[in-house]
Design a protein around this motif. Structure first.
Motif, PDB file in Angstrom:
ATOM      1  N   ILE A   1      -0.268  -3.075  -2.635  1.00  0.00           N
ATOM      2  CA  ILE A   1      -1.726  -2.924  -2.671  1.00  0.00           C
ATOM      3  C   ILE A   1      -2.313  -3.535  -1.404  1.00  0.00           C
ATOM      4  O   ILE A   1      -2.730  -4.685  -1.369  1.00  0.00           O
ATOM      5  N   ARG A   2      -2.263  -2.749  -0.324  1.00  0.00           N
ATOM      6  CA  ARG A   2      -2.927  -3.117   0.911  1.00  0.00           C
ATOM      7  C   ARG A   2      -3.070  -1.868   1.770  1.00  0.00           C
ATOM      8  O   ARG A   2      -2.353  -0.906   1.593  1.00  0.00           O
ATOM      9  N   VAL A   3      -3.970  -1.897   2.686  1.00  0.00           N
ATOM     10  CA  VAL A   3      -4.231  -0.723   3.503  1.00  0.00           C
ATOM     11  C   VAL A   3      -4.211  -1.100   4.961  1.00  0.00           C
ATOM     12  O   VAL A   3      -4.188  -2.270   5.322  1.00  0.00           O
TER      13      VAL A   3
ATOM     14  N   GLU B   1      -2.464   7.924   0.109  1.00  0.00           N
ATOM     15  CA  GLU B   1      -2.524   6.783  -0.797  1.00  0.00           C
ATOM     16  C   GLU B   1      -3.423   5.679  -0.252  1.00  0.00           C
ATOM     17  O   GLU B   1      -4.163   5.026  -1.001  1.00  0.00           O
ATOM     18  N   HIS B   2      -3.395   5.475   1.055  1.00  0.00           N
ATOM     19  CA  HIS B   2      -4.292   4.499   1.668  1.00  0.00           C
ATOM     20  C   HIS B   2      -5.757   4.922   1.510  1.00  0.00           C
ATOM     21  O   HIS B   2      -6.625   4.106   1.190  1.00  0.00           O
ATOM     22  N   ILE B   3      -6.021   6.194   1.748  1.00  0.00           N
ATOM     23  CA  ILE B   3      -7.391   6.706   1.635  1.00  0.00           C
ATOM     24  C   ILE B   3      -7.889   6.587   0.196  1.00  0.00           C
ATOM     25  O   ILE B   3      -9.001   6.112  -0.060  1.00  0.00           O
ATOM     26  N   ASN B   4      -7.058   7.010  -0.735  1.00  0.00           N
ATOM     27  CA  ASN B   4      -7.455   6.954  -2.145  1.00  0.00           C
ATOM     28  C   ASN B   4      -7.664   5.523  -2.611  1.00  0.00           C
ATOM     29  O   ASN B   4      -8.587   5.239  -3.394  1.00  0.00           O
TER      30      ASN B   4
ATOM     31  N   ARG C   1       4.590   1.052  10.240  1.00  0.00           N
ATOM     32  CA  ARG C   1       6.044   1.012  10.121  1.00  0.00           C
ATOM     33  C   ARG C   1       6.485   0.109   8.973  1.00  0.00           C
ATOM     34  O   ARG C   1       7.358   0.477   8.168  1.00  0.00           O
ATOM     35  N   GLU C   2       5.878  -1.060   8.854  1.00  0.00           N
ATOM     36  CA  GLU C   2       6.240  -1.985   7.791  1.00  0.00           C
ATOM     37  C   GLU C   2       5.878  -1.421   6.417  1.00  0.00           C
ATOM     38  O   GLU C   2       6.667  -1.493   5.466  1.00  0.00           O
ATOM     39  N   GLN C   3       4.701  -0.840   6.303  1.00  0.00           N
ATOM     40  CA  GLN C   3       4.278  -0.283   5.018  1.00  0.00           C
ATOM     41  C   GLN C   3       5.105   0.943   4.638  1.00  0.00           C
ATOM     42  O   GLN C   3       5.401   1.163   3.458  1.00  0.00           O
ATOM     43  N   TYR C   4       5.485   1.730   5.621  1.00  0.00           N
ATOM     44  CA  TYR C   4       6.326   2.899   5.348  1.00  0.00           C
ATOM     45  C   TYR C   4       7.684   2.453   4.816  1.00  0.00           C
ATOM     46  O   TYR C   4       8.201   3.015   3.833  1.00  0.00           O
TER      47      TYR C   4
END
Length: 377
Positions: A9-11, A61-64, A295-298
């Motif tokens: 849960i972060r963007v 998912e980030h946008i939503n 890169r880290e979030q992916y």
């Protein structure tokens, strides 16, 4: 296909997504905005399609998570675009029946050429993460992209091969299953190579969908006596040819179009691909803060390192979302919105879609060193 773990849960704060996609409180339409994705999810080109899809999905998912577009969530609808041009057209027809406002795809130039022709006369935008053929450049149509056209990369790669490695006689092999990309890239490389006084030892084409072995290509290489080899092949075919060269005792400097620059290349060929050089507007080791976060979030989301298709997939969705913000989530006016966005703060670099749906990014020379893709400059 492996299942992705839950999204943290972060963007990506540095992208300004919260500001761009914040909820506009009100009593408007709350139905999801349907966006299609069309790419190769099976077969030898699936490394592009799967990573491209995941890049798009992560951006969605980030946008939503940040509230969507005007309070409306994005619903991503995915289709496999098959192996033929007819497959690509059929996949897009299915997406149109799902009432998508736009399609993100395709991942190969041949499929994008067919899809663009089929969409003529409609108002449905096709936003490609990785189609780079110059045959779609400078045309006002339904096609948009976030990647540079490939001739720039071919020219920079030929310059590097001649000026830095002093090669003078090149053997060229390319796959006609993706002719719109491979032929134009190979021709641009050959023309630039000749401009430096170099010679084309021979040019051989393959049809990868009917390819069983490399004996004919290996024979042609031996017969023509090159001092270097240029390939415009998929990652799996490039890896396979590199292994066959090694087994045949043929040792040449290897150069490649960026089509092959995915994890399948290194995993498929191992040490036999060491030193291969390519040109693309993407640095897998970039320290740009936006890219480092992506890169880290992916990796956390999907368990894999992103490749260029993933990063460009994210940016394709980023650009489309910015255009949807301008149209209130409607398809009407979306093509005009895409070309009037101005500079976008992408994760790879800043970029701007011009009036013809094209972008310009500076090329970068990459090489494989110690099993990893890294800058050669």
């Amino acid at each position: 296909m492996r299942h992705a773990p839950p999204l943290p849960i972060r963007v990506l704060g540095a992208l300004g997504i919260v500001l761009l996609y914040s909820v506009l409180a009100g009593c408007g339409n709350t139905d999801p905005i349907r966006v299609g994705f069309s790419g190769p999810l099976e077969g030898k080109y699936s490394d592009l399609g799967i990573h491209g899809r995941y890049g798009v999905q992560l951006c969605v998912e980030h946008i939503n998570a940040a509230g969507g577009i005007g309070g409306r969530q994005i619903d991503l609808i995915v289709r496999h675009d098959g192996e033929t041009e007819a497959d690509a057209v059929a996949a897009n027809a299915e997406l149109m029946q799902e009432n998508v406002v736009a399609i993100i795809g395709h991942m190969t130039s041949q499929q994008s050429m067919a899809a663009t022709a089929a969409l003529k006369g409609t108002d449905l935008p096709l936003v490609s993460p990785t189609t780079s053929t110059h045959l779609l450049s400078g045309i006002r149509d339904n096609f948009f992209r976030v990647i540079s056209q490939s001739d720039d990369w071919a020219i920079s790669l030929a310059d590097y091969a001649v000026q830095q490695h002093n090669v003078r006689r090149v053997f060229i092999v390319y796959d006609t299953d993706n002719r719109a990309y491979t032929e134009t890239f190979s021709n641009a490389y050959a023309e630039r190579f000749r401009s430096h006084g170099g010679e084309i030892a021979a040019t051989v084409t393959i049809v990868s969908s009917r390819m069983a072995e490399w004996d004919n290509v290996l024979h042609a290489i031996r017969a023509s006596g090159p001092d270097s080899l240029f390939m415009a092949l998929s990652a799996r075919d490039t890896a396979s040819l590199a292994q066959s060269l090694y087994q045949a005792g043929i040792h040449l400097p290897l150069y490649s179009s960026p089509w092959a620059y995915t994890s399948d290349l290194v995993s498929g060929a191992g040490r036999h691909i060491e030193g291969l050089t390519a040109s693309i507007s993407y640095d897998p080791n970039s320290q740009r803060p936006e890219y480092v976060r992506f890169r880290e979030q992916y990796k956390q989301r999907f368990g894999w390192e992103p490749n260029f298709a993933a990063a460009y997939g994210y940016e394709a969705m980023q650009a489309l979302a910015a255009a949807l913000q301008k149209t209130g989530g409607k398809r009407q006016g979306l093509m005009e919105a895409l070309t009037s966005l101005g500079r976008q703060n992408g994760i790879i670099s800043e970029f701007e879609i011009d009036p013809y749906g094209d972008v310009q990014r500076p090329p970068l020379i990459l090489t494989i060193r110690n099993g990893s893709m890294t800058s050669a400059q």
